[in-house]
Every structure is written in structure tokens, then in C-alpha cells.
Scaffold this motif. Structure first.
Motif, PDB file in Angstrom:
ATOM      1  N   ILE A  90      47.286  -9.498  56.097  1.00 32.02           N
ATOM      2  CA  ILE A  90      47.290  -9.923  57.491  1.00 32.02           C
ATOM      3  C   ILE A  90      45.891 -10.413  57.879  1.00 32.02           C
ATOM      4  CG2 ILE A  90      46.685  -7.794  58.734  1.00 32.02           C
ATOM      5  CD1 ILE A  90      49.624 -10.053  59.631  1.00 32.02           C
ATOM      6  N   GLU A  91      44.867  -9.815  57.312  1.00 31.24           N
ATOM      7  CA  GLU A  91      43.514 -10.269  57.653  1.00 31.24           C
ATOM      8  C   GLU A  91      43.236 -11.639  57.039  1.00 31.24           C
ATOM      9  OE1 GLU A  91      40.580  -7.210  57.032  1.00 31.24           O
ATOM     10  OE2 GLU A  91      41.286  -6.144  58.820  1.00 31.24           O
ATOM     11  N   ARG A  92      43.825 -11.911  55.895  1.00 27.52           N
ATOM     12  CA  ARG A  92      43.694 -13.243  55.314  1.00 27.52           C
ATOM     13  C   ARG A  92      44.414 -14.252  56.209  1.00 27.52           C
ATOM     14  NH1 ARG A  92      47.326 -15.178  52.399  1.00 27.52           N
ATOM     15  NH2 ARG A  92      48.018 -13.161  51.577  1.00 27.52           N
ATOM     16  N   MET A  93      45.601 -13.899  56.660  1.00 28.36           N
ATOM     17  CA  MET A  93      46.360 -14.801  57.520  1.00 28.36           C
ATOM     18  C   MET A  93      45.633 -15.059  58.841  1.00 28.36           C
ATOM     19  SD  MET A  93      50.325 -13.792  57.009  1.00 28.36           S
ATOM     20  CE  MET A  93      51.307 -15.186  56.458  1.00 28.36           C
ATOM     21  N   ILE A  94      44.945 -14.044  59.336  1.00 27.09           N
ATOM     22  CA  ILE A  94      44.181 -14.231  60.565  1.00 27.09           C
ATOM     23  C   ILE A  94      43.108 -15.290  60.343  1.00 27.09           C
ATOM     24  CG2 ILE A  94      42.464 -13.159  62.093  1.00 27.09           C
ATOM     25  CD1 ILE A  94      44.047 -10.559  61.890  1.00 27.09           C
ATOM     26  N   ARG A  95      42.443 -15.194  59.191  1.00 26.95           N
ATOM     27  CA  ARG A  95      41.394 -16.174  58.905  1.00 26.95           C
ATOM     28  C   ARG A  95      41.965 -17.581  58.780  1.00 26.95           C
ATOM     29  NH1 ARG A  95      39.315 -11.888  55.950  1.00 26.95           N
ATOM     30  NH2 ARG A  95      40.362 -12.530  54.031  1.00 26.95           N
TER      31      ARG A  95
ATOM     32  N   GLY B 270      46.371   8.702  60.977  1.00 20.24           N
ATOM     33  CA  GLY B 270      45.586   9.872  61.327  1.00 20.24           C
ATOM     34  C   GLY B 270      44.178   9.498  61.707  1.00 20.24           C
ATOM     35  N   ASP B 271      43.573  10.308  62.543  1.00 21.64           N
ATOM     36  CA  ASP B 271      42.186  10.099  62.946  1.00 21.64           C
ATOM     37  C   ASP B 271      41.298  10.124  61.701  1.00 21.64           C
ATOM     38  OD1 ASP B 271      39.924   9.815  64.392  1.00 21.64           O
ATOM     39  OD2 ASP B 271      39.932  11.838  65.229  1.00 21.64           O
ATOM     40  N   ALA B 272      40.376   9.155  61.656  1.00 23.08           N
ATOM     41  CA  ALA B 272      39.406   9.078  60.565  1.00 23.08           C
ATOM     42  C   ALA B 272      40.062   8.766  59.211  1.00 23.08           C
ATOM     43  CB  ALA B 272      38.582  10.354  60.462  1.00 23.08           C
ATOM     44  N   GLU B 273      41.319   8.369  59.247  1.00 23.51           N
ATOM     45  CA  GLU B 273      41.943   7.910  58.016  1.00 23.51           C
ATOM     46  C   GLU B 273      41.629   6.440  57.804  1.00 23.51           C
ATOM     47  OE1 GLU B 273      46.215   8.303  57.673  1.00 23.51           O
ATOM     48  OE2 GLU B 273      46.006  10.477  57.838  1.00 23.51           O
ATOM     49  N   THR B 274      41.613   6.018  56.557  1.00 25.55           N
ATOM     50  CA  THR B 274      41.467   4.589  56.322  1.00 25.55           C
ATOM     51  C   THR B 274      42.851   3.966  56.450  1.00 25.55           C
ATOM     52  OG1 THR B 274      41.854   4.724  53.959  1.00 25.55           O
ATOM     53  CG2 THR B 274      39.595   5.041  54.697  1.00 25.55           C
ATOM     54  N   VAL B 275      42.838   2.859  57.155  1.00 20.93           N
ATOM     55  CA  VAL B 275      44.107   2.199  57.439  1.00 20.93           C
ATOM     56  C   VAL B 275      44.296   1.068  56.444  1.00 20.93           C
ATOM     57  CG1 VAL B 275      45.423   0.942  59.153  1.00 20.93           C
ATOM     58  CG2 VAL B 275      43.827   2.737  59.867  1.00 20.93           C
ATOM     59  N   ASP B 276      45.384   1.071  55.722  1.00 20.99           N
ATOM     60  CA  ASP B 276      45.593  -0.051  54.804  1.00 20.99           C
ATOM     61  C   ASP B 276      46.877  -0.817  55.094  1.00 20.99           C
ATOM     62  OD1 ASP B 276      46.097   2.425  52.234  1.00 20.99           O
ATOM     63  OD2 ASP B 276      47.342   1.869  53.930  1.00 20.99           O
ATOM     64  N   SER B 277      47.450  -0.537  56.258  1.00 22.07           N
ATOM     65  CA  SER B 277      48.576  -1.380  56.634  1.00 22.07           C
ATOM     66  C   SER B 277      48.677  -1.504  58.146  1.00 22.07           C
ATOM     67  CB  SER B 277      49.882  -0.820  56.066  1.00 22.07           C
ATOM     68  OG  SER B 277      50.330   0.256  56.848  1.00 22.07           O
ATOM     69  N   TYR B 278      49.201  -2.646  58.568  1.00 22.21           N
ATOM     70  CA  TYR B 278      49.461  -2.896  59.976  1.00 22.21           C
ATOM     71  C   TYR B 278      50.956  -3.023  60.165  1.00 22.21           C
ATOM     72  CZ  TYR B 278      44.496  -3.990  60.355  1.00 22.21           C
ATOM     73  OH  TYR B 278      43.136  -3.922  60.344  1.00 22.21           O
ATOM     74  N   SER B 279      51.395  -2.930  61.417  1.00 18.59           N
ATOM     75  CA  SER B 279      52.836  -2.995  61.663  1.00 18.59           C
ATOM     76  C   SER B 279      53.149  -3.696  62.973  1.00 18.59           C
ATOM     77  CB  SER B 279      53.421  -1.577  61.741  1.00 18.59           C
ATOM     78  OG  SER B 279      53.046  -0.804  60.639  1.00 18.59           O
TER      79      SER B 279
ATOM     80  N   LEU C 197      59.628   0.143  62.304  1.00 20.35           N
ATOM     81  CA  LEU C 197      58.421  -0.659  62.119  1.00 20.35           C
ATOM     82  C   LEU C 197      58.643  -1.719  61.061  1.00 20.35           C
ATOM     83  CD1 LEU C 197      55.593   2.047  61.838  1.00 20.35           C
ATOM     84  CD2 LEU C 197      56.238   0.705  63.850  1.00 20.35           C
ATOM     85  N   CYS C 198      57.873  -2.803  61.167  1.00 18.11           N
ATOM     86  CA  CYS C 198      57.786  -3.782  60.096  1.00 18.11           C
ATOM     87  C   CYS C 198      56.323  -3.799  59.665  1.00 18.11           C
ATOM     88  CB  CYS C 198      58.231  -5.156  60.590  1.00 18.11           C
ATOM     89  SG  CYS C 198      58.163  -6.443  59.345  1.00 18.11           S
ATOM     90  N   SER C 199      56.071  -3.301  58.464  1.00 18.63           N
ATOM     91  CA  SER C 199      54.683  -3.101  58.023  1.00 18.63           C
ATOM     92  C   SER C 199      54.282  -4.078  56.931  1.00 18.63           C
ATOM     93  CB  SER C 199      54.511  -1.678  57.484  1.00 18.63           C
ATOM     94  OG  SER C 199      55.001  -0.746  58.419  1.00 18.63           O
TER      95      SER C 199
END
Lengths: 242, 242
Positions: A122-127, A55-64, A114-116
Motif C-alpha cells: 500500500i505504501e508503494r501504491m501511495i507513492r 497492539g500498542d507499540a506493535e509493529t504494524v505490517d498490514s493495513y485494512s 476487514l479487507c487487509s
DNA sequence: CGTTATATTGACAAGCTTCAAACACCGTGG
DNA sequence: CCACGGTGTTTGAAGCTTGTCAATATAACG
């Protein structure tokens, strides 16, 4: 035969074995160990058409990763006017890294699987993995190219050209190897007329009128509202503005 | 005092010492050694308004940082209709990595100064420095956000809202710390009416009419065609659709 | 088979573009 | 100094494309 398969799939989590994201998507950047780690914390899910994913202006805590189906990304004005700003197909990565607040809505346009995975992992893996970031950069650059392509469509094309361009985009997406010389293709529209209108910056009625025009002019056939057969790809392309 | 300065500037090439790209731009990702290496092969140049920097379908063999001025990114249809798909300000990175062919035109909208370097070198540095790629990803994500924001403007806003939105965007770009509570700001338009029209998907005439409307309604003043003073930021914002 | 969502079609209105003309600004040269 | 042409901008009138409102048709669904 079995040996070759073993070489390629040894250590690959069952979840990922036949996953398209592992080949063409971001997961292709991961080695078997990382894949095992990610698979442990990821979950596959199926979503019904019309369900809001972010949702708009929601905090996102997962990627997919999008495994199948079509996700529409939308933005809205305060009075309700809506614009689709992107469509995501398999195996696109869904989410906006490095920002906790989403400025856009994501909604399942069709049935979607989706695979979430959790944001933090995921941000740790990016680093840890430059290759992962490289893939993300490449996808983001492609999305930027697409967005700019559509800016031209939105800003400078007529309604007729917009609808023709849209059909061509969908056709090419269904069959990326689509030869411009072939005359006929056939596909299911992943969007309703209302969605198409929101995508093209038009009204439902104008979209409908342009589709019937293409139909009466013999460029396309439409069955059950959603199934489109292009009978003259060349003539359709010549009406897309290019 | 001098000691502090030495700590920060030791080993920094003269060319880069006062460069904004070293702070907020991509060069901030480079250590002094890399900076020296890059500075050796980079060159500063000044460009006149209207000069084409990158032509459509041209092969690109150099990338740049925008040091000052405004660069417009445009795409055109075969019959000449044009759309501006992005504006680049200092210290933006100019160029499309990982693609030899450019699908867009880049043209100096104002007088522009650039710091340019060969394609091969920057791509090598990207491979060597994950932090550089990280910065590029972040800028690309920001450009994608901006592009999507403008898709809403192009697809769903009226001419009046488009022009108001444009003025607000420029005002915010000139003064990023612009407080919405303040009423008055003043700036030079970096674009001609024709450019603004190409940016908003309108005609010159419509842009002009909307500007005079804002002027006669007392929201803005215009001097010498280019110098705009917003006298009521709040009223302007309320007309931007948001 | 009725009910609801979705799509098509029509008539009319509005907004934007098109075409045309006038105006302002600016540098040049008589 | 002022006439002159060039470029960029403003303004006006008319026309066309698209939006709006309303009615009908078609498909989807219990």
C-alpha cells in the motif's frame, strides 16, 4: 442494462465488486489495473468483538479497510486508565501510514469484517498514485476534525451533555441523512457501557445514570441494553451542549 | 564556501532564504520555480497576541505558515465554554484544505509572524505537486496523533496530571532534543492561565492551584507568571500520568 | 436453571468548580 | 514620586458534579 454493468465492472476483481471502499473509501482512487494488483494480495477476514487488531507499540505490517462493524481506537495510561480516541466505521481506512510503530490500540467493538493488505504494497501504491494519497489526506483531515470535536466534548461538556452527544453521533453515523426535524430514530449501540465510558471520559456508573435519566425524562427508550430508540431528537440535541 | 551557498540558494526567493518552512515545513516540497511563484503572491505579516486569525464559520481564503510564535486553535459551545483543540508552532501549516468553511477559531496566543498565500494558489499547487500533498498528509497525521494524545489527557487524567503534562509538552516543544535524564529546563509559557485552563479543560483557579502545588513541592519555579524553570524533570514526568 | 458478564441503583467521598476576595504587576496621569 | 485603575494571578470557603465502593438486578449462555 447489462451493458452498463459491464462497462463499470469490467476488470474489477470479484472481491471488490460490491465493496463500499471502492466507492466511498480509499480504493476509489485506484484504476482497474491497480485494483487487480491490490486484490491479489489482499484478504477479507471476519473478527469477533473484543479481539485486538493492533497492539500498542506493535509493529504494524498490514493495513485494512473496514467493511462492516465498528473498530475502536484506544490509548491507555500506565495504570490502566483507558480512553477511546476514535471509532472507525465502514469504509474507513485502518492504519497509520509512514510509521512502523503504532501508538494506539485497535480493537473490534462489534463483529468486524476487514479487507487487509501488506504494508509495503500500500505504501508503494501511495507513492505511485497521488489520488490515493489525496483520499488518505481527506480521510485524515476528517478524522482530525472529529478528534477536535470530541476534545470539546471531553474537556468542556457535562456528563449529561457527553452522553447526549454520543447518542447523537451514533444516530447520525447510522443514518447520515438524518433530518433534525424528524423526531424518532432507532439503532443498536455498537459499544458496551464500559466502552461508552472510555469514550466519554466517564465511569460506567455515570453513563448508566445519565442514560436512565434520559429514559425517565422520556427522550429515549432502551431495550435489551443495546437497542436505543430516540423519541425526541430535538430534545436530545438541546441537551448535547452543541 | 560561497560556491556551496550559491548552489543551495540560487533561484530561492529572498523571502524564503532563511525561512524555516522551507526546511522543515511544507515549502520544502517545492522546487525553486514553484517557490518563486509562491513567493510572488505570499506576504509576511506580524500579528499581536489575542488577534483572531480565522473566525468560526468564516470562509477562509488564505493559508499560512507559522514562522514564529504560537497560534491557538479553539472551538466554543453556544454558551461560551471554550476548548483549545490545538497549538501551532513554527513551521506548522495553518489552514484546513478542501473546506471553505472553518469550524474552528485561530487566534494568536503570543506575537506571531505568518507567511500567507491565497487559498486558490496553494490548492492549485497541491494538485500539481504530489510531494506537497505528501507533506500535508504527514503534518495532518502528526496533528491527529497529538490530538489523540490530548484526548487521553482530557478524558482520563487528573488536574495535577494535566498541568504536569502540559508543562512537559511545552518544554519538549521549546527543546525537542530534551534529554529526559537532564533535570532542569527553563522556558516562557506561551499561554496565560486562562488559555492553559481552556487547553486542559479546567478552570483558571484549578490551574493556578496545581502550579503552586508543583512550586511548593519544589518541582518548578515561576518568575513573572510566565517564566517557568523545571528543577526536576523526572519528578514532573512521574506526575504526568504517562 | 444455575452461572457469569453486564447494567442499574444507592450511599458516601473526593475532586473540581464556583463565588469572593486579596494580591502582584504595569502603565498612566496627577 | 506615588496614587490609581486595569489585567492577570493567587488563595480561601462552600457546593455540586462525578467517582468510588457495594449491593442488586437484568441479560446472556451453557
Amino acid at each position: 442494462m447489462t451493458v452498463r454493468q459491464d462497462v463499470h465492472s469490467v476488470g474489477i476483481p470479484v472481491l471488490c465488486q460490491s465493496c463500499e471502499a471502492r466507492h466511498r473509501g480509499v480504493c476509489g482512487a485506484l484504476d482497474p489495473d491497480q485494483l487487480v494488483g491490490l486484490a491479489k494480495i489482499s484478504s477479507k477476514q471476519t473478527i469477533e468483538p473484543g479481539v485486538e487488531l493492533i497492539g500498542d507499540a506493535e509493529t504494524v505490517d498490514s493495513y485494512s479497510n473496514v467493511l462492516s462493524g465498528v473498530v475502536k481506537l484506544t490509548k491507555s495510561l500506565s495504570d490502566g486508565r483507558q480512553q477511546i480516541v476514535g471509532l472507525q466505521f465502514a469504509p474507513d481506512f485502518l492504519g497509520r501510514p509512514f510509521k512502523v510503530e503504532s501508538a494506539i490500540n485497535a480493537e473490534a467493538a462489534t463483529a468486524v469484517s476487514l479487507c487487509s493488505f501488506p504494508r509495503a504494497s500500500i505504501e508503494r501504491m501511495i507513492r505511485e498514485s497521488p489520488e490515493l494519497e489525496h483520499r488518505l489526506l481527506k480521510q485524515t483531515l476528517n478524522e482530525l476534525d472529529e478528534a477536535r470535536e470530541w476534545m470539546v466534548t471531553l474537556g468542556r461538556k457535562t456528563a449529561a451533555e457527553k452522553v447526549a452527544s454520543f447518542l447523537l453521533m451514533i444516530a447520525r453515523n447510522i443514518d447520515p441523512a438524518l433530518d433534525p426535524a424528524t423526531n424518532t430514530t432507532s439503532f443498536e449501540l455498537p459499544l458496551t457501557r464500559a466502552d461508552i465510558a472510555d469514550f466519554l471520559g466517564l465511569t460506567i456508573e455515570t453513563v448508566s445514570r445519565q442514560l436512565t435519566r434520559l429514559r425517565t425524562d422520556g427522550l429515549i427508550r432502551i431495550e435489551n441494553n443495546r437497542h436505543v430508540t430516540v423519541t425526541s431528537l430535538k430534545r436530545l440535541a438541546s441537551r448535547s451542549g452543541a
